[in-house]
Design an enzyme around this catalytic site. Sequence first.
Site, PDB file in Angstrom:
ATOM      1  N   VAL A  18       0.835  -1.210   0.000  1.00  0.00           N
ATOM      2  CA  VAL A  18       0.000   0.000   0.000  1.00  0.00           C
ATOM      3  C   VAL A  18       0.866   1.255   0.000  1.00  0.00           C
ATOM      4  CG1 VAL A  18      -1.801   1.269   1.222  1.00  0.00           C
ATOM      5  CG2 VAL A  18      -1.888  -1.227   1.137  1.00  0.00           C
ATOM      6  N   LYS A 209     -12.918  -3.897  10.939  1.00  0.00           N
ATOM      7  CA  LYS A 209     -13.544  -2.947  10.014  1.00  0.00           C
ATOM      8  C   LYS A 209     -14.964  -2.613  10.468  1.00  0.00           C
ATOM      9  CE  LYS A 209     -10.766  -4.637   6.148  1.00  0.00           C
ATOM     10  NZ  LYS A 209     -10.686  -5.680   5.098  1.00  0.00           N
TER      11      LYS A 209
END
Lengths: 444, 444
Positions: A18, A209
């Site tokens: 990322v 999440k």
Amino acid sequence: MQQAIRTVHVGVIGLGTVGGGTVRLIQKHRDSYIDAYGIDIEVTRGCALDADRAAELGLTGDAFTSDWRDITSDPDIDIVVELIGGEHPATEIFEDAFAHGKHVVSANKALLGKQVGTLAAHARAAGVQIRCEAACGGGIPIVNALEHALVGNKALTIAGIVNGTTNYILSRMDAEGLDFADVLADAQRLGYAEADPTADVDGFDAASKLAILSSIAFHTRVTTDDVYMQGIRNVSAIDIEQARELGMKVKLLAVGRNTPAGVDVRVHPTMIPADHQLAAVNGAMNAVYMVGDAVGETMFYGAGAGAFPTASAVVGDILELARPLCQGDDLAAESEPYAKVLPIRPIDNLSTRYYIRLALEDRAGALAPAISAFEQAGVSLSSVRDVRCGDNGKRSVVLLTNRAQEHDVTAACAQLAEQGGAVQVASLIRIEDMDAWTEGVEAN
Amino acid sequence: MQQAIRTVHVGVIGLGTVGGGTVRLIQKHRDSYIDAYGIDIEVTRGCALDADRAAELGLTGDAFTSDWRDITSDPDIDIVVELIGGEHPATEIFEDAFAHGKHVVSANKALLGKQVGTLAAHARAAGVQIRCEAACGGGIPIVNALEHALVGNKALTIAGIVNGTTNYILSRMDAEGLDFADVLADAQRLGYAEADPTADVDGFDAASKLAILSSIAFHTRVTTDDVYMQGIRNVSAIDIEQARELGMKVKLLAVGRNTPAGVDVRVHPTMIPADHQLAAVNGAMNAVYMVGDAVGETMFYGAGAGAFPTASAVVGDILELARPLCQGDDLAAESEPYAKVLPIRPIDNLSTRYYIRLALEDRAGALAPAISAFEQAGVSLSSVRDVRCGDNGKRSVVLLTNRAQEHDVTAACAQLAEQGGAVQVASLIRIEDMDAWTEGVEAN
């Protein structure tokens, strides 16, 4: 005619998948961000353990460091981007960045799932902001939607497929009729699953999440520990085949609901109708439903992981922070922490239908005690059927319940376990009551 | 502890379906907006032709007017919400609101599709903003995503189902095997289609939304007149049945692509694979794909119309404008108009596959001249098949082409028309090349 704008300096800690995508995306589009938005951002410094990796990204000399403190304490840097994941030293990176008055952008769901409330309060005290779009569903812009476009709503439900690894595994089990272990091994070989797959297949990643999304959507504080969690290890090829015969698909859903009895937050395999929009989300893709009292059902679909999809979310956050800074304006501090903490509804209070597959000895009279255990616990059955003889001489019998209480189902399963090995609960999958997701939507 | 905040005063012009939903939503949630976001908004005045309608919403006395100028010129009002639709007097409402220094929130796709560039420039000159989330896909928060969360991307494609009426009609034609005229009549009876359905069924509504979305996504200026437009009147039950046999669905898509040869913007019936996410969007629901070079494919799904879904978008816009105003801060003016205007790629330059259904006399030798017309125009056919005899003694023959140029296909159809009535093109439906939507996405 572009008015003079200030360059906003970004330090990126962690130059893996990322981090690399983030650096490359900014390098690719820096000029177009200036042209289109009047925002100028530059990766001034990157931190990694490996100087060669940094050099691949063009970060050499002063632009490289192997000590994250060089970034959090660098007076030229406006925004610290934390992309190393895990709790430590990520926590220290956040705190040191705050101490030096820097905003933080992060994709760290493990940390934020546990600590989002505390870290937000610290950011506020320091007069800075945290942004974490990339922590929930990769490139899917759900956090921004919850914090801006959808704020006119009371959020009723936030639910969906937020872990690509498990969705990839379940999709292939479904398409190819394979068992969990076989697909997992292949997924590891292909890079879709980690060598240690625990965080994904046991539901921790999805629960983190969900904790973040529920906290934002419901204006409360939910942590990963509040989320009921069950992974996909016990889902078998037989269950997926049975689901198909019942017109359903098996999906690992993260479900957050804002109910009058408390916040219902859970991650577990579910059966959902095969013609539902979420049933068509296959492979490593993610999709999040947000149901609001005014907007009704909305769904956001996209890549939940990967270098560039996740970088899209990270860079979106950086650009939002940089927008006023480039004009010489100040940025407000993180907004007031959640005023109230809603109770968490225990999983025992769930009321839904259940698919239960029993393994039992292939002899007369083996089934009756099992049926009795459910009936005595107050669990009404809508169907009972033999599905297949197992390799070990045991029968498989699938029970479907009418709407039942989780604690009654649990009690019946415990009762069966006490009776010894004659009947075993081979799998138990909740049939998600998706109609409940829209309870409280305004009629038009 | 809530710090003192200023109440932001909102005037709503048009108290029909969406206006009523907007007033009711603000009344319902005003206290929670204060608690959760520190934003206090009040509908101070509403304008409608009918005082009784306003009274139903609690807008009486000074809070009601039948003259919109009372709202645009009211010194107490910060934000004017225009919900009457159409070009006039909506244009005058925008301009008069700007002249009085007021921000405008609007759901008016017809006006904005034609004038978004001009109106944005006027807003900027007046130091105010226009917000129009509700103009594109009702409650779906796509405008906000394009302007914020996804700004790290170069937008490659913005496409989807943005008209609920036509999607409702096509979904019912598909599910029930009915013809267009029959479903339209029923849809009108049920309130899913207007008495004058032209704006929906001929594609104007979708083209307006596509013009706005393409302008925002591609940083250029696209108007409704730039959009190639073809409605669904010529789609027949036979075509939908043929699509099913080919593994496809017929959908009215709005497609915007940012290609090296210019912006490709078009609204027309398409055939898409039956297992594509957009094929599962049924009834009056809408869904918009946004493909970015970093994020790849994303999709946003939700209700494209209705009182409360559209009010969700309107109120989201009002709250965003009010957020700084409530804190006593100024709001920046509308940002710089688009710096460059990209060329529009003519529909003649489209290259895709085509489904063409011919009606021809049922006699030997009738088909050959038609095949010849396509071959001579340079259109290669991948299949030719008889599908059904019509009621009038004519045959139906379905041709599928390989990838062909639109202008060659058009030339062949013109050639057939010149040959007289022996062969007629009963329908022509483009098979959408969805792989092209992701051209330019970064490999991960």
